[in-house]
Design a protein around this motif. Sequence first.
Motif, PDB file in Angstrom:
ATOM      1  N   GLY A 288      69.660  53.909  62.347  1.00 49.17           N
ATOM      2  CA  GLY A 288      68.522  53.185  61.793  1.00 49.17           C
ATOM      3  C   GLY A 288      68.806  52.666  60.391  1.00 49.17           C
ATOM      4  N   LYS A 289      68.341  51.467  60.121  1.00 49.46           N
ATOM      5  CA  LYS A 289      68.612  50.826  58.835  1.00 49.46           C
ATOM      6  C   LYS A 289      67.908  51.535  57.687  1.00 49.46           C
ATOM      7  N   ARG A 290      66.666  51.919  57.895  1.00 50.66           N
ATOM      8  CA  ARG A 290      65.917  52.603  56.834  1.00 50.66           C
ATOM      9  C   ARG A 290      66.590  53.912  56.438  1.00 50.66           C
ATOM     10  N   ASN A 291      67.096  54.652  57.412  1.00 49.74           N
ATOM     11  CA  ASN A 291      67.745  55.930  57.123  1.00 49.74           C
ATOM     12  C   ASN A 291      69.024  55.742  56.318  1.00 49.74           C
ATOM     13  N   VAL A 292      69.791  54.709  56.640  1.00 52.38           N
ATOM     14  CA  VAL A 292      71.027  54.455  55.906  1.00 52.38           C
ATOM     15  C   VAL A 292      70.718  54.036  54.468  1.00 52.38           C
ATOM     16  N   ILE A 293      69.699  53.205  54.273  1.00 52.91           N
ATOM     17  CA  ILE A 293      69.306  52.789  52.920  1.00 52.91           C
ATOM     18  C   ILE A 293      68.890  54.015  52.099  1.00 52.91           C
ATOM     19  N   LEU A 294      68.112  54.901  52.711  1.00 56.70           N
ATOM     20  CA  LEU A 294      67.661  56.116  52.016  1.00 56.70           C
ATOM     21  C   LEU A 294      68.847  56.989  51.617  1.00 56.70           C
ATOM     22  N   PHE A 295      69.751  57.219  52.549  1.00 58.61           N
ATOM     23  CA  PHE A 295      70.919  58.062  52.273  1.00 58.61           C
ATOM     24  C   PHE A 295      71.802  57.464  51.187  1.00 58.61           C
ATOM     25  N   VAL A 332      73.262  46.496  55.183  1.00 56.33           N
ATOM     26  CA  VAL A 332      72.091  46.986  55.915  1.00 56.33           C
ATOM     27  C   VAL A 332      70.813  46.398  55.319  1.00 56.33           C
ATOM     28  N   THR A 333      70.767  46.277  53.999  1.00 57.69           N
ATOM     29  CA  THR A 333      69.594  45.694  53.341  1.00 57.69           C
ATOM     30  C   THR A 333      69.375  44.253  53.787  1.00 57.69           C
ATOM     31  N   VAL A 334      70.462  43.501  53.950  1.00 60.34           N
ATOM     32  CA  VAL A 334      70.359  42.110  54.398  1.00 60.34           C
ATOM     33  C   VAL A 334      69.782  42.040  55.807  1.00 60.34           C
ATOM     34  N   VAL A 335      70.322  42.847  56.726  1.00 57.36           N
ATOM     35  CA  VAL A 335      69.845  42.832  58.108  1.00 57.36           C
ATOM     36  C   VAL A 335      68.396  43.307  58.183  1.00 57.36           C
ATOM     37  N   TYR A 336      68.056  44.324  57.401  1.00 58.75           N
ATOM     38  CA  TYR A 336      66.676  44.829  57.390  1.00 58.75           C
ATOM     39  C   TYR A 336      65.705  43.715  56.986  1.00 58.75           C
ATOM     40  N   ALA A 337      66.046  42.965  55.936  1.00 61.17           N
ATOM     41  CA  ALA A 337      65.186  41.871  55.484  1.00 61.17           C
ATOM     42  C   ALA A 337      65.121  40.759  56.522  1.00 61.17           C
ATOM     43  N   GLN A 338      66.243  40.453  57.184  1.00 62.61           N
ATOM     44  CA  GLN A 338      66.258  39.407  58.203  1.00 62.61           C
ATOM     45  C   GLN A 338      65.381  39.790  59.388  1.00 62.61           C
ATOM     46  N   GLU A 339      65.328  41.063  59.734  1.00 59.30           N
ATOM     47  CA  GLU A 339      64.479  41.496  60.837  1.00 59.30           C
ATOM     48  C   GLU A 339      63.016  41.613  60.419  1.00 59.30           C
ATOM     49  N   LEU A 391      63.984  56.892  46.120  1.00 62.09           N
ATOM     50  CA  LEU A 391      62.799  57.573  46.660  1.00 62.09           C
ATOM     51  C   LEU A 391      61.790  56.569  47.224  1.00 62.09           C
ATOM     52  N   LEU A 392      61.818  55.326  46.723  1.00 62.39           N
ATOM     53  CA  LEU A 392      60.911  54.295  47.233  1.00 62.39           C
ATOM     54  C   LEU A 392      61.174  53.965  48.696  1.00 62.39           C
ATOM     55  N   THR A 393      62.349  54.297  49.200  1.00 62.88           N
ATOM     56  CA  THR A 393      62.689  53.994  50.591  1.00 62.88           C
ATOM     57  C   THR A 393      61.733  54.674  51.559  1.00 62.88           C
ATOM     58  N   PHE A 394      61.170  55.820  51.163  1.00 67.01           N
ATOM     59  CA  PHE A 394      60.213  56.510  52.030  1.00 67.01           C
ATOM     60  C   PHE A 394      58.996  55.645  52.341  1.00 67.01           C
ATOM     61  N   LEU A 395      58.734  54.628  51.495  1.00 67.55           N
ATOM     62  CA  LEU A 395      57.572  53.753  51.691  1.00 67.55           C
ATOM     63  C   LEU A 395      57.879  52.572  52.611  1.00 67.55           C
ATOM     64  N   LEU A 396      59.145  52.358  52.970  1.00 66.26           N
ATOM     65  CA  LEU A 396      59.502  51.255  53.862  1.00 66.26           C
ATOM     66  C   LEU A 396      59.077  51.562  55.299  1.00 66.26           C
ATOM     67  N   PRO A 397      58.636  50.541  56.049  1.00 67.22           N
ATOM     68  CA  PRO A 397      58.346  50.765  57.472  1.00 67.22           C
ATOM     69  C   PRO A 397      59.606  51.128  58.238  1.00 67.22           C
ATOM     70  N   LYS A 398      59.486  52.041  59.183  1.00 64.58           N
ATOM     71  CA  LYS A 398      60.640  52.450  59.973  1.00 64.58           C
ATOM     72  C   LYS A 398      61.083  51.324  60.902  1.00 64.58           C
TER      73      LYS A 398
END
Length: 407
Positions: A288-295, A332-339, A391-398
Amino acid sequence: MGTTVAAPKPDNIEKITVYNILFIIGLCHLLNDALQAVIPAMFPILERSMGLTFTQLGLISFTLNMVSSVMQPVVGFYTDKKPIPYALPLGLTSSMLGMFFLAFAPSFETILLCVFFIGLGSAVFHPEGSRVAYMAAGNRRGLAQSIYQVGGNSGQALAPLMTALVLAKLGQAGAAWFTIFGGVAVALLFYIARWYSSRLVMYTPKKRKAQRQMNVESKKAIKGALLIIIFLIFARSWYISAISNFYAFYTIQNYEASISQSQSYIFLFLLMGAVGTFLGGPLADRFGKRNVILFSMLGTVPFSLALPYVSPLLAYVFLALIGLVLMSSFSVTVVYAQELVPGKIGTMSGLTVGLAFGMGAIGGVALGFFIDKIGLNPTIISVGFLPIFGLLTFLLPKDERIQEWYK
């Protein structure tokens, strides 16, 4: 190298992963970003030969990155409506000429002008290059974006090494040798442009309806998520700017390193950043993209906080780990924004990648100012806290929630 199918049907065109195009556009990204990365790698040379202050060095970084960052979303927005395949080789021509004249620039003002053209070429290349990667990705978007982005990170990693081997010996005039990179990239991009042109005949985005529905039902969620992405890019870009632009001076001052030795620290940081960028895409496809960004953000914190206090040898280890972990979220940030906003591939690429350059530009000026005012060591210590913004990543939609918006 690639999966090639003669005359693919339009209905299947988006499912085919064209590896040869991905590797070529990744190589072009390497060559383009190598030209850009030569600029900060030259800072110790320019500081000694022309007597530039840290603030002036920051202004050079600001000019390079701000031109690129401001223009990238503009280019992406325009080409989302009207793609321009042959803008790719034209953009690299601008960068190549800027690098050539930089080698003979006689003054600070002339350097700024040359850097402007290098930044302009990069602004044209990045959103269109990302679109090529998207169109060649098939069903493996994370991997495709990683192949494309790792080219850029590898180019950034090569610049300090080339500085140690070329510029440290030849000085400012040695920058002329890097125009060879630009010439090779221009030739390859003419090949890419021909493929891009033929692909446009068959390629048709399919998510317009989903995007309209998303805008109506989840407009607030999209804006909130993009705002968080901006803050994350801010934290990551400022930290990378601090290391790539000024950590060489830190090693010279604290470890008594030579210019060539100082560049080895930056090379390792950027090299492992390239490795992290490549690994991030496949990991995002799986976990998952959100998990990789958080890590990538929070996993950097222990090392970034400890870096200013370690020995010269241990600094290599910590820089390698920081580059590997922190940069795993770049593609991953680029793909997350594109989706998040499908149908706006160039715009989202220009926004995320361009914003990274822009934040780095502002960071270069601000950090140079802070170093002049409070000193190098306190500045390096302070920037170690930036990855805590993860820590702000926790606020991103999964990822699953984003997928539900398009069912």
